[in-house]
Write a protein that holds these residues in place. Sequence first.
Motif, PDB file in Angstrom:
ATOM      1  N   LEU A   1       0.741  -1.240  -0.116  1.00  0.00           N
ATOM      2  CA  LEU A   1       0.032  -0.056   0.095  1.00  0.00           C
ATOM      3  C   LEU A   1       0.849   1.213  -0.002  1.00  0.00           C
ATOM      4  N   LEU A   2       0.760   2.032  -0.806  1.00  0.00           N
ATOM      5  CA  LEU A   2       1.241   3.369  -1.016  1.00  0.00           C
ATOM      6  C   LEU A   2       0.745   4.291  -0.071  1.00  0.00           C
ATOM      7  N   PRO A   3       1.551   5.261   0.425  1.00  0.00           N
ATOM      8  CA  PRO A   3       0.848   6.261   1.016  1.00  0.00           C
ATOM      9  C   PRO A   3       0.139   7.273   0.404  1.00  0.00           C
ATOM     10  N   THR A   4      -0.675   7.942   1.015  1.00  0.00           N
ATOM     11  CA  THR A   4      -1.782   8.816   0.357  1.00  0.00           C
ATOM     12  C   THR A   4      -1.203   9.709  -0.969  1.00  0.00           C
ATOM     13  N   PRO A   5      -0.065  10.412  -0.715  1.00  0.00           N
ATOM     14  CA  PRO A   5       0.528  11.448  -1.657  1.00  0.00           C
ATOM     15  C   PRO A   5       0.753  10.566  -3.010  1.00  0.00           C
ATOM     16  N   TYR A   6       1.041   9.249  -2.912  1.00  0.00           N
ATOM     17  CA  TYR A   6       1.189   8.316  -4.116  1.00  0.00           C
ATOM     18  C   TYR A   6       0.067   7.744  -4.674  1.00  0.00           C
ATOM     19  N   ARG A   7      -1.078   7.891  -4.102  1.00  0.00           N
ATOM     20  CA  ARG A   7      -2.218   7.371  -4.807  1.00  0.00           C
ATOM     21  C   ARG A   7      -2.993   8.375  -5.411  1.00  0.00           C
ATOM     22  N   SER A   8      -2.439   9.464  -5.586  1.00  0.00           N
ATOM     23  CA  SER A   8      -3.190  10.618  -6.351  1.00  0.00           C
ATOM     24  C   SER A   8      -3.476  10.396  -7.739  1.00  0.00           C
ATOM     25  N   PRO A   9      -4.537  10.703  -8.374  1.00  0.00           N
ATOM     26  CA  PRO A   9      -5.041  10.558  -9.547  1.00  0.00           C
ATOM     27  C   PRO A   9      -4.254  11.134 -10.821  1.00  0.00           C
ATOM     28  N   ASN A  10      -3.311  12.162 -10.034  1.00  0.00           N
ATOM     29  CA  ASN A  10      -2.446  13.028 -11.101  1.00  0.00           C
ATOM     30  C   ASN A  10      -1.231  12.197 -11.506  1.00  0.00           C
ATOM     31  N   SER A  11      -0.731  12.311 -12.456  1.00  0.00           N
ATOM     32  CA  SER A  11       0.347  11.605 -12.964  1.00  0.00           C
ATOM     33  C   SER A  11       1.870  12.108 -12.352  1.00  0.00           C
ATOM     34  N   CYS A  12       2.641  11.532 -12.077  1.00  0.00           N
ATOM     35  CA  CYS A  12       4.103  11.910 -11.622  1.00  0.00           C
ATOM     36  C   CYS A  12       5.106  11.518 -12.297  1.00  0.00           C
ATOM     37  N   GLN A  13       6.317  12.146 -12.152  1.00  0.00           N
ATOM     38  CA  GLN A  13       7.492  11.548 -12.724  1.00  0.00           C
ATOM     39  C   GLN A  13       8.272  10.675 -11.767  1.00  0.00           C
ATOM     40  N   TYR A  14       8.742   9.633 -12.185  1.00  0.00           N
ATOM     41  CA  TYR A  14       9.321   8.734 -11.374  1.00  0.00           C
ATOM     42  C   TYR A  14      10.700   8.229 -11.913  1.00  0.00           C
ATOM     43  N   CYS A  15      11.631   7.515 -10.873  1.00  0.00           N
ATOM     44  CA  CYS A  15      12.695   6.809 -11.626  1.00  0.00           C
ATOM     45  C   CYS A  15      13.064   5.497 -10.448  1.00  0.00           C
ATOM     46  N   LEU A  38       3.839  -2.607 -13.253  1.00  0.00           N
ATOM     47  CA  LEU A  38       2.893  -2.166 -12.076  1.00  0.00           C
ATOM     48  C   LEU A  38       2.442  -0.610 -11.846  1.00  0.00           C
ATOM     49  N   VAL A  39       3.517   0.068 -12.297  1.00  0.00           N
ATOM     50  CA  VAL A  39       3.269   1.611 -11.997  1.00  0.00           C
ATOM     51  C   VAL A  39       2.231   2.225 -12.935  1.00  0.00           C
ATOM     52  N   GLY A  40       2.498   1.781 -14.384  1.00  0.00           N
ATOM     53  CA  GLY A  40       1.551   2.021 -15.122  1.00  0.00           C
ATOM     54  C   GLY A  40       2.118   3.039 -16.201  1.00  0.00           C
ATOM     55  N   SER A  41       1.399   3.206 -17.176  1.00  0.00           N
ATOM     56  CA  SER A  41       1.941   4.405 -18.247  1.00  0.00           C
ATOM     57  C   SER A  41       1.498   5.773 -17.912  1.00  0.00           C
ATOM     58  N   ARG A  42       0.483   5.810 -17.123  1.00  0.00           N
ATOM     59  CA  ARG A  42       0.008   7.185 -16.390  1.00  0.00           C
ATOM     60  C   ARG A  42       1.229   8.134 -15.910  1.00  0.00           C
ATOM     61  N   HIS A  43       2.020   7.264 -15.350  1.00  0.00           N
ATOM     62  CA  HIS A  43       3.258   7.826 -14.632  1.00  0.00           C
ATOM     63  C   HIS A  43       4.525   7.779 -15.834  1.00  0.00           C
ATOM     64  N   LYS A  44       5.106   9.088 -15.719  1.00  0.00           N
ATOM     65  CA  LYS A  44       6.552   8.970 -16.901  1.00  0.00           C
ATOM     66  C   LYS A  44       7.680   8.886 -15.949  1.00  0.00           C
ATOM     67  N   VAL A  45       8.733   8.471 -16.823  1.00  0.00           N
ATOM     68  CA  VAL A  45      10.025   7.859 -16.202  1.00  0.00           C
ATOM     69  C   VAL A  45      10.842   9.331 -16.442  1.00  0.00           C
ATOM     70  N   ASP A  46      11.501   9.845 -15.382  1.00  0.00           N
ATOM     71  CA  ASP A  46      12.527  11.051 -15.313  1.00  0.00           C
ATOM     72  C   ASP A  46      13.537  10.480 -14.624  1.00  0.00           C
ATOM     73  N   VAL A  52       9.454  11.307  -7.677  1.00  0.00           N
ATOM     74  CA  VAL A  52       9.488  10.069  -6.781  1.00  0.00           C
ATOM     75  C   VAL A  52      10.466   9.204  -7.144  1.00  0.00           C
ATOM     76  N   VAL A  53      11.266   8.395  -6.346  1.00  0.00           N
ATOM     77  CA  VAL A  53      12.332   7.634  -6.667  1.00  0.00           C
ATOM     78  C   VAL A  53      11.754   6.325  -5.924  1.00  0.00           C
ATOM     79  N   ILE A  54      11.654   5.050  -6.672  1.00  0.00           N
ATOM     80  CA  ILE A  54      11.219   3.863  -6.377  1.00  0.00           C
ATOM     81  C   ILE A  54      12.454   3.058  -6.212  1.00  0.00           C
ATOM     82  N   MET A  55      12.870   2.767  -5.058  1.00  0.00           N
ATOM     83  CA  MET A  55      14.300   2.166  -4.673  1.00  0.00           C
ATOM     84  C   MET A  55      14.023   0.665  -4.352  1.00  0.00           C
ATOM     85  N   ILE A  56      14.752  -0.126  -5.070  1.00  0.00           N
ATOM     86  CA  ILE A  56      14.720  -1.654  -4.942  1.00  0.00           C
ATOM     87  C   ILE A  56      16.178  -1.921  -4.420  1.00  0.00           C
TER      88      ILE A  56
END
Length: 86
Positions: A1-15, A38-46, A52-56
């Motif tokens: 489950l993602l925190p509320t800011p990340y569940r926004s219907p708006n798109s964001c840029q992630y890495c 999983l992230v989907g095409s709504r969000h763009k890679v930057d 937002v950075v998704i760290m694995i």
Amino acid sequence: LLPTPYRSPNSCQYCVVFESRFCQSLDRRVTIDLLADLVGSRHKVDLVDPEVVIMIQGFMNLCGISVLSHYNDRKRYNIQEFYKSH
């Protein structure tokens, strides 16, 4: 489950930042591709200045995933580098 800011219907840029140590079973390319699906095409890679950075991080037989905001502004969460800049 993602925190509320990340569940926004708006798109964001992630890495995606991938780190693996002593972990032969976690393939970088496959993991990043699965995560991108999983992230989907709504969000763009930057890769330069993401919102937002998704760290694995894989270590031996463990895997951790973190969602980090302000990653570059906070000097990649490196305490020494952050301290030097302030």
